[in-house]
Design an enzyme around this catalytic site. Structure first.
Site, PDB file in Angstrom:
ATOM      1  N   CYS A  76      10.891   2.600  -3.347  1.00 58.24           N
ATOM      2  CA  CYS A  76       9.490   3.046  -3.214  1.00 58.24           C
ATOM      3  C   CYS A  76       9.188   3.464  -1.779  1.00 58.24           C
ATOM      4  CB  CYS A  76       8.535   1.948  -3.660  1.00 58.24           C
ATOM      5  SG  CYS A  76       8.636   1.602  -5.425  1.00 58.24           S
ATOM      6  N   THR A  77       9.683   2.697  -0.823  1.00 55.74           N
ATOM      7  CA  THR A  77       9.451   3.048   0.581  1.00 55.74           C
ATOM      8  C   THR A  77      10.077   4.403   0.887  1.00 55.74           C
ATOM      9  OG1 THR A  77       9.344   0.719   1.212  1.00 55.74           O
ATOM     10  CG2 THR A  77       9.807   2.311   2.971  1.00 55.74           C
TER      11      THR A  77
END
Length: 156
Positions: free
Chosen positions: A45-46
């Site tokens: 996600c990052t």
């Protein structure tokens, strides 16, 4: 049922980083890229959200805005946005209503029974809110094809 190309995106109410309710209606009028991510501070996600952050100038030249959303709390999303220097809108779908309407949720996310997270997905909307591009991953470890997203935004 997940959104698909040609659908009218349903309005939503989600909370921004200041716990203010925000609706889709506020963002209509220009192209909108809505990115659902499963969880703040997770590796994939990052990487995904930072890729959208780094592509923001290109989206701006196409008269498009980016909105990121997860089922995380506004507090977690604020810390995530601050840490990653996000300058686009980040919303919290704490009720999971919007995720369920748009893309669905992963059940038992990260192997934790009862823990639901928004499916990793990307929607490109035109200025009126019609879905011009839709991508939903059944595998939370798979990132979107970023060139495909940019091409979709640039195609209309």
């Amino acid at each position: 049922m997940a959104l698909k190309v040609g659908d009218k995106a349903p309005d939503f109410t989600m909370y921004d980083l200041d716990k203010k309710p925000r609706t889709l209606r506020e963002f209509l009028g220009k192209k909108t890229v809505i990115v659902f991510y499963p969880g703040a501070f997770t590796g994939v996600c990052t990487k995904e959200i930072c890729t959208f952050r780094d592509s923001l100038a290109a989206f701006n030249t196409m008269n498009a805005q980016v909105i990121a959303a997860s089922t995380d709390s506004p507090f977690a999303n604020k810390a995530f946005a601050d840490q990653n220097k996000l300058t686009f809108t980040v919303l919290s779908d704490v009720t999971k209503e919007t995720a369920n309407e748009y893309c669905g949720v992963y059940e038992a996310f990260a192997g934790i029974p009862g823990y639901q997270a928004a499916k990793r997905s990307v929607f490109v909307l035109d200025a009126a809110g019609s879905v011009k591009y839709a991508w939903i991953s059944e595998n939370p470890g798979v990132e979107p094809n970023y060139d495909e997203v940019r091409n979709a935004v640039n195609s209309f």
